[in-house]
Structures are given as C-alpha cells and as structure tokens.
Design an enzyme around this catalytic site. Structure first.
Site, PDB file in Angstrom:
ATOM      1  N   HIS A  31       0.839  -1.206   0.000  1.00  0.00           N
ATOM      2  CA  HIS A  31       0.000   0.000   0.000  1.00  0.00           C
ATOM      3  C   HIS A  31       0.870   1.251   0.000  1.00  0.00           C
ATOM      4  O   HIS A  31       1.212   1.791   1.051  1.00  0.00           O
ATOM      5  CB  HIS A  31      -0.910  -0.031   1.233  1.00  0.00           C
ATOM      6  CG  HIS A  31      -1.991   1.001   1.213  1.00  0.00           C
ATOM      7  ND1 HIS A  31      -3.210   0.801   1.799  1.00  0.00           N
ATOM      8  CD2 HIS A  31      -2.044   2.248   0.675  1.00  0.00           C
ATOM      9  CE1 HIS A  31      -3.971   1.873   1.640  1.00  0.00           C
ATOM     10  NE2 HIS A  31      -3.275   2.767   0.963  1.00  0.00           N
ATOM     11  N   ARG A  78       2.032   8.656  -6.431  1.00  0.00           N
ATOM     12  CA  ARG A  78       1.547   9.952  -6.944  1.00  0.00           C
ATOM     13  C   ARG A  78       1.752  10.190  -8.428  1.00  0.00           C
ATOM     14  O   ARG A  78       1.288  11.206  -8.944  1.00  0.00           O
ATOM     15  CB  ARG A  78       2.184  11.115  -6.172  1.00  0.00           C
ATOM     16  CG  ARG A  78       1.928  11.099  -4.678  1.00  0.00           C
ATOM     17  CD  ARG A  78       0.461  11.295  -4.357  1.00  0.00           C
ATOM     18  NE  ARG A  78       0.236  11.455  -2.919  1.00  0.00           N
ATOM     19  CZ  ARG A  78      -0.810  10.957  -2.296  1.00  0.00           C
ATOM     20  NH1 ARG A  78      -1.735  10.260  -2.949  1.00  0.00           N
ATOM     21  NH2 ARG A  78      -0.969  11.139  -0.992  1.00  0.00           N
ATOM     22  N   ASP A 124      -8.591   2.666  -3.240  1.00  0.00           N
ATOM     23  CA  ASP A 124      -8.120   3.276  -1.995  1.00  0.00           C
ATOM     24  C   ASP A 124      -8.152   4.804  -2.050  1.00  0.00           C
ATOM     25  O   ASP A 124      -7.769   5.411  -3.043  1.00  0.00           O
ATOM     26  CB  ASP A 124      -6.703   2.837  -1.673  1.00  0.00           C
ATOM     27  CG  ASP A 124      -6.237   3.454  -0.370  1.00  0.00           C
ATOM     28  OD1 ASP A 124      -6.845   3.143   0.669  1.00  0.00           O
ATOM     29  OD2 ASP A 124      -5.300   4.272  -0.392  1.00  0.00           O
ATOM     30  N   HIS A 175     -10.757   0.004   0.883  1.00  0.00           N
ATOM     31  CA  HIS A 175     -10.653   1.121   1.837  1.00  0.00           C
ATOM     32  C   HIS A 175     -12.020   1.185   2.521  1.00  0.00           C
ATOM     33  O   HIS A 175     -12.981   1.690   1.943  1.00  0.00           O
ATOM     34  CB  HIS A 175     -10.344   2.407   1.056  1.00  0.00           C
ATOM     35  CG  HIS A 175     -10.407   3.667   1.859  1.00  0.00           C
ATOM     36  ND1 HIS A 175      -9.332   4.499   2.036  1.00  0.00           N
ATOM     37  CD2 HIS A 175     -11.421   4.258   2.532  1.00  0.00           C
ATOM     38  CE1 HIS A 175      -9.677   5.537   2.775  1.00  0.00           C
ATOM     39  NE2 HIS A 175     -10.952   5.410   3.092  1.00  0.00           N
ATOM     40  N   HIS A 225      -5.542  -0.759   5.755  1.00  0.00           N
ATOM     41  CA  HIS A 225      -5.372   0.032   6.974  1.00  0.00           C
ATOM     42  C   HIS A 225      -6.473  -0.121   8.038  1.00  0.00           C
ATOM     43  O   HIS A 225      -7.202   0.828   8.329  1.00  0.00           O
ATOM     44  CB  HIS A 225      -5.180   1.510   6.650  1.00  0.00           C
ATOM     45  CG  HIS A 225      -6.060   2.065   5.549  1.00  0.00           C
ATOM     46  ND1 HIS A 225      -7.424   1.906   5.511  1.00  0.00           N
ATOM     47  CD2 HIS A 225      -5.730   2.784   4.442  1.00  0.00           C
ATOM     48  CE1 HIS A 225      -7.894   2.506   4.428  1.00  0.00           C
ATOM     49  NE2 HIS A 225      -6.890   3.038   3.775  1.00  0.00           N
ATOM     50  N   ASP A 256       0.808   2.678   3.684  1.00  0.00           N
ATOM     51  CA  ASP A 256      -0.065   3.788   3.258  1.00  0.00           C
ATOM     52  C   ASP A 256       0.744   5.076   3.113  1.00  0.00           C
ATOM     53  O   ASP A 256       0.274   6.168   3.424  1.00  0.00           O
ATOM     54  CB  ASP A 256      -1.236   3.980   4.231  1.00  0.00           C
ATOM     55  CG  ASP A 256      -2.355   4.822   3.615  1.00  0.00           C
ATOM     56  OD1 ASP A 256      -2.254   5.166   2.418  1.00  0.00           O
ATOM     57  OD2 ASP A 256      -3.309   5.152   4.339  1.00  0.00           O
TER      58      ASP A 256
END
Lengths: 437, 326
Positions: free
Chosen positions: A54, A58, A148, A175, A228, A301
């Site tokens: 995870h 970007r 996510d 998510h 998460h 994350d």
C-alpha cells in the site's frame, strides 16, 4: 560479483553468513571467499526485502509530492524491495495505459520492484467497474485492485468486483469507510473530537463495511484484503470472518501501531490521516492482532504531500503521511521491543505475507539458498531522532519528525543489486529487465 | 497573556479578566468613551467568516482603547482567491500589526496562526471549536446579574446553567462548558440527541453533564438558561430535527418560560424568535441578552488590554490564557 555477509542474525536468529551471487542467495560455504565483497554483519539483523502492499507514488499527476523514481528511493531507504502503487493517480490507474506507464517508470527507476494496483471502478468514482481483466492481462500484470482513498461502497459493485477478482486470482483491497457515516470527518470520533470541534470518524464506519465485504467475499469465493485496519472493532470483525473461513486478509499501517488521536490536539495537519489516528485501546488491539495473525501484514499507506497541502487548518489540509522510510523502525518500536513479535514475525508481516497476497514471486522462502537476493541488514541497536534528511522521498510529511525511533536500515539488496549502503541510496544504472524473478 | 485561544483557564485568571472587564465597563457610563491605553497599536480583525456583531464589538473595543483597528474580511480578499491561511497571516504580520483577532470557519485556525505569525492572537470564534470572548462575556453578564455592582472578585459558585440547542456544532457551548465550571458553575447541556457531542466513558459530554430533555431540566429550576442559535438547515431531517420538532422539544416557549421561574436568560445572538425562545422570553425582564452585547465590548477591551498594553502587569495570566497554543 559475489557478496558475503558475515555473522548476520538471520531473521533474528543465531549469527551466520549469507552469500549473494548473480542475484540469488547461494551457499556461503560454496563461494570463492577471496573474490567476494565481505560485509561485516555482526550485530545486524538480516531480513528479507520488505514488500509494501500500500504505497502512493503519486505519478502520474501528483509529481510535486512524489514520483515513481523518488518513491522507490524512500522505499529503499526503508528496506523495501517491492512496492504496490495505489491507483489514485491522475489519471486514475483504471486503464492498461496508466498501469503500464507506472510499471515502466518502476523499471526505469530501479531500486525496487513497482507493482501497479488497478482501480476497481472507473475514475475511482464508485459507479462502474474498471476493465479488471484487461488490467490483469496488461504488461503490468495487475493482481491487486483498489479504489483506496475511496470506499467501494455500493454493495453490488463490490460483489461483482470480487467475482472478477476470484477468476483472476487477484485480490480486492478495500478502503473500508462508510461515506454516509463519515461526512466531514477528519479525526477519530469521540470525546476528543467533541472537545476539538473537529468532524468525527466513528469506528463503526470501518467495521460495518468490513463485515459486509467479508460476507460478499464468501459469496463470491474471492479474496478480500482490508486496507489500513484502524480500530479494535474491525479487528473483531476480521477475527470472526477468518474463523468462518472467509478468504480475508488485513493490513495495519505503522502509524496506527504507534500514534494516537492525542496528537491532533496540536491541530498540526501532519497528524491528519485517513483512517484517522485512534485511541490507546485501538493501538493495543492492533498490535495484538498483528502479533496473533488476525492482521496479516503491515502496509505503509505512504502518502506524500507537498508542504502547502499540510500548512493549512486541520479540516482543510490533505489526509496522509509518508511512511516508507520509517515503517520498520515503527514496527520495531511497537511490536518487537514490546515483546509481541520476533524478527521472523516481522519478516512474515512485512515481506512474505504481503508478497503472497499480492502474488509477487520470490519472497516465499525468505533468505533461503536459491531465493532471489532481496536482503535487508538492520542495526536494531541504533536509535535516532527522525530528521528531514532521513526522508529520501520527495515529501517530508512525516509524523515522526523530531521523535526518536529505534533501529536503522543500513544495507539493502534488491535481486542482488545493492540499493542502500550504510544508509545511503545507491544510484545504479537504469535497469530495464525485471529483477529477481 | 500572549494569546486568547481558549476559554479554558484557571478560576483566578478568569476572575481577574472579568474584574479587568469591570474596569472597562465603567467607561461606558462616561461621556468620552476613550482610554489612551493602546494608542499607537494596530489591531487587525481578520474575519474569514462574516460576523457583523462580533467584528463590530471587537472594533469598538479596540477604538475605545485608542488602537488603530483594521478590518480584513475573507470575502473579496486574497483569501477567497486561494491564498493559504498561513500566507494571509504572515502577510498581515509583515505589515507590522500588533495583534490579530481571528474569526475562522476552521477549528484550530487561530492556534495555528498564533504559532505561525508570532503576534498576539485572539480567537473570535473558530469553526465548531471555541469562542472564548463569548464565554467571558456570558460569564460577565451573568455575574453582574447575580452580584450587581458587587461583582468584582466574585465567581459563579453553585450557579446552575443550562445551555440549550445544537451543542455539537456550537463553539459558544464549548467555551462555556470550559469557563463556567472553572468559575464554580454547574453546567448542563441540553439538546436533541443527534446535536449532542460524543460522550466520554463517564457519560459526560464536553466534560459536563448532558441531558436530552429540556422539560426535565426546567423542572430542576436552573439559575440561568442559555439558548443557542439553531441552524436547522444543517443536515435537515438527518442530524437536525424539523422546526416543529425542535419547538416541541427544545424551544423556550411561553409555557416553559412560566415553569422556568426566575432564571436569567442568555442568548449569544442572533436570535430566531419563536424557534430558540419565544418573543415574550426574549423581551422579559429575565432576559440578559442586551446586557450580553454591552458586556461583549467590556470583555473584549479587557482582552485586548491584557494582550497588547505594554504596561499591563499580566504575566501570571500567561500560561493558561494562551493554553491553546503550543
């Protein structure tokens, strides 16, 4: 080229030697020691290369915060040799063109294997399914699908996505956040959100989605992965689903193993993350769940943001924290030094198990002779205050700046190629073939 | 005293601030309402949210202390063009202002500005967090109601105050739930259950008792009742009840006014007559609503004086009055 690591505590066990030759681990007694590069690994723990299921890299679209090339630097600095790149880029990774671009950028960057994650729904909009089979069959070989940042909250879409995933031996990484219960939510809901006047994110908004999804996964005969996990309530839901035999795996982010909502008192948006930092009781439950296997893996994350996204009022700032560089240190502090886990357990939660969930080969026999040489040497006795210079990615939105963490990742090999030496990135030649397969 | 970010402060500091406000209050009876205390000082009212009454009150307070007061509104300024909170604050600080009064829709914004700009900051209301000068003026008006001209040095020991309305989204309720108990008052929060903030494990909300039934609270004959402004358009039908439902359960109607006895009535304004309270209640001799407005100027003069007057010997206020900063 042969490299000999002498006296390493392999998976935290008794010191022994490891040898790397032609990208794989070989029998140290069978090499020509006179021609080998020798690294004294006494006092260091040897772990398999870490795998992050995870990561937000970007690129494309968010290059001011991170690129694939800068993200794998952060990965190498943290001991990661494989990262799964989340689909919430711009454009979204919902077409073969985007996942193949990210895949190619990963090959060019070297330092770590980059595995693109495909979107579940077109544009992450939660309205219609992405072409999951085309993504799976692309050159990027997508094995993990996730929206996510957004919850696939339409139950029928989630059911159909799981059906596709089952046929592809892929996993849907959810998510879990009921949007209706979390409108305007920026921190954990409880007495502290009441006091601070910030919108609350109730624990039930996570646990209720996980309960539903586990049942849908059973119906579809599919694998579900829960991103998460942040609350004790969700841990109980996952535990019950596993007891029923559902094919469910779960991850916890390092920050949820160490930090609590109390940090939000400062209104410092470095501590704004989604799902939010929770309570002490949640932190305890998450640590125990990771130790007993209810939670399968740690996933960072890693969510880089440019400074301006964080230099804002708490409600207006972006969610997310960088985490690749510090993940192993946080796990050492939260789980190893507390006696809850040993290093073999850390290797399972941060390498073997995430690779298995993401169907990444080469990690099933950690540090065994014949395995690809994904190797990390950690000095567990080091302690240092985290400073910006320790962060090797493009962004510095770390919640640990100024905080002392134990352990130091010193050396990393990715498929036998050195990516970190004495804590510094080794910038190698551009690699265009796949490493360590 | 460096900043006023929160109404959370020790009792003696709150009493001292209210006493300073009493000093300021005296000048309202003068023909020439001007003290030279802040001559040469510049105060910026930085209002990211519209608020005619709070801004005017701060403006009058600053002017009566001879400060130069500049109003900067969020609307139509660079703020609405995407400039960040931090850049706006730094820009204003760079112009050499001595203090900034901030109203923001974002909880915590004044605390962040206080960190960033290195100037005294007064929180004039931040999001759904706090409105400390409102709590101070409420305490001031209530103390005068109870103790009259002998109020100086007194607190609110044993005074039972019910705060009624949308508690969850009210910065006025939060600041009062901090300040009034510090002064010895017993606060009960009253409102429709979805408009009460999350409870702690001991059942308290915002650290004080909460009670969904206004009628039960009226039966307890509180000494004062504060009716908060209600904005039913906020998530109408989901979080907030309809107007009819609100009036049935939580409005201070004429019938409830009769049962309430002689409790003092407070309202931070602006009022929705007929919704939060009846016109008869608003205009009754129990109503301290206009006294609150007058008290607002005195209290804000006291705060600006304590923060900005160079000769004010207030270092012992400093720690907690600035408690919201780090």
């Amino acid at each position: 080229m042969t490299t000999l690591l002498t006296g390493a505590a392999v998976l935290g066990g008794e010191p022994r030697d490891l040898a790397i030759e032609d990208g794989v681990l070989v029998d140290p007694s069978a090499i020509d020691r006179d021609r080998a590069e020798v690294i004294d690994a006494s006092g260091l723990v040897a772990l398999p290369g870490l795998v992050d299921l995870h990561t937000h890299l970007r690129q494309p679209g968010g290059e001011q915060a991170e690129t694939v090339a800068s993200g794998v630097r952060a990965a190498a600095a943290g001991g990661f040799t494989c990262v799964f790149a989340m689909a919430n880029t711009n454009p979204v990774a919902d077409t073969p063109a985007v996942v193949e671009q990210v895949h190619r950028l990963g090959l060019e960057a070297g330092l770590a294997t980059v595995r693109p994650i495909g979107a579940v729904t077109v544009g992450l909009a939660g309205e219609r399914l992405a072409d999951m089979t085309m993504l799976a069959r692309s050159a990027a070989r997508v094995t993990v699908f996730s929206d996510d940042g957004h919850c696939v909250h339409d139950a029928e879409l989630m059911r159909r996505a799981l059906e596709h995933a089952a046929a592809l031996d892929a996993v849907v990484a959810q998510h879990a956040q009921d949007p209706a219960l979390t409108r305007g939510a920026v921190m954990h809901e409880g007495p502290l959100s009441a006091e601070l006047g910030l919108g609350g994110w109730p624990a039930v908004a996570e646990a209720s989605i996980v309960a539903r999804d586990a049942m849908l996964a059973e119906l579809a005969g599919a694998r579900l992965h829960v991103c998460h996990v942040s609350t004790a309530e969700t841990v109980e839901v996952v535990r019950a689903a596993k007891a029923r035999g559902a094919r469910i795996t779960a991850e916890v982010a390092p920050h949820h193993l160490l930090l609590t909502e109390e940090l939000v008192r400062s209104y410092d948006a470095r501590f704004k993350v989604n799902p939010p930092l929770r309570t002490d009781a949640d932190v305890r439950a998450l640590r125990e769940a990771l130790a007993d296997g209810t939670i399968d893996i740690v996933a960072t994350d890693h969510a880089p943001h440019a400074p301006e996204a964080k230099l804002a009022a708490f409600a207006d700032a972006s969610f997310g924290m960088v985490g690749l560089e510090t993940a192993l240190q946080v796990v050492q502090m939260a789980c190893v030094e507390t006696g809850l886990m040993d290093w073999a357990g850390v290797a399972r939660a941060m390498s073997t198990a995430p690779a298995e969930i993401g169907r990444e080969p080469g990690y099933d026999a950690p540090l065994a002779i014949g395995s690809p040489a994904h190797v990390v040497l950690v000095d567990p006795a080091a302690r240092a205050v985290v400073e910006e210079r320790h962060l090797k990615g493009r962004s510095a939105n770390s919640p640990y700046l100024g905080r002392e963490l134990p352990g130091r990742v010193l050396h990393v090999w990715h498929g036998g190629r050195r990516t970190l030496a004495a804590g510094e990135i080794v910038t190698g030649e551009i690699v265009t073939e796949e490493v360590g397969r | 005293m460096r900043h006023l970010l929160t109404a959370s402060m020790p009792r003696d500091e709150a009493v001292a601030l209210l006493d300073l406000a009493e000093d300021m209050h005296q000048i309202q009876d003068r023909e020439l309402k001007k003290l030279p205390a802040l001559r040469g000082r510049t105060v910026v009212n930085l209002f990211f949210e519209d608020s005619t009454r709070t801004r005017s009150s701060f403006e009058i307070a600053g002017k009566w202390l001879s400060a130069d007061v500049i109003n900067v509104s969020g609307k139509g300024s660079s703020v609405s063009k995407g400039e960040s909170l931090r850049d706006t604050g730094l820009t204003i600080a760079a112009m050499g202002v001595d203090g900034v009064v901030v109203r923001s829709g974002a909880s915590g914004a004044p605390a962040l500005l206080a960190d960033w700009i290195g100037r005294p900051v007064v929180n004039a209301g931040d999001g759904t967090h706090e409105h400390p000068t409102q709590a101070l003026l409420d305490a001031f008006a209530l103390r005068r109601r109870i103790h009259g001209d002998a109020a100086r040095g007194k607190a609110l020991d044993g005074v039972r105050v019910a705060i009624v309305g949308d508690i969850a989204h009210s910065r006025v309720a939060r600041s009062n739930a901090l300040l009034l108990p510090a002064l010895g008052a017993e606060v009960t929060l009253v409102g429709p259950p979805p408009l009460l903030p999350p409870a702690a494990s001991d059942g308290t909300r915002l650290g004080v008792r909460a009670e969904p039934s206004l009628d039960r609270v009226i039966d307890e004959r509180p000494d004062a009742m504060m009716l908060l402004r209600v904005q039913l358009e906020r998530q109408a039908g989901k979080v907030a009840p309809s107007a009819a439902e609100y009036i049935t359960g939580w409005s201070l109607t004429d019938e409830r006014l009769a049962r309430l006895g002689d409790a003092h009535l407070l309202h931070p304004g602006p009022m929705n007559r007929g919704l939060e309270l009846s016109s008869r209640a608003a205009d009754s001799d129990r109503s301290a609503i206009l006294e609150q407005v007058t008290a607002g100027v005195s209290v804000r003069m006291a705060v600006l004086y304590a923060l900005l007057a160079s000769d004010h010997p207030a270092p012992d206020h400093a720690s907690s009055v600035s408690g919201g900063a780090r």
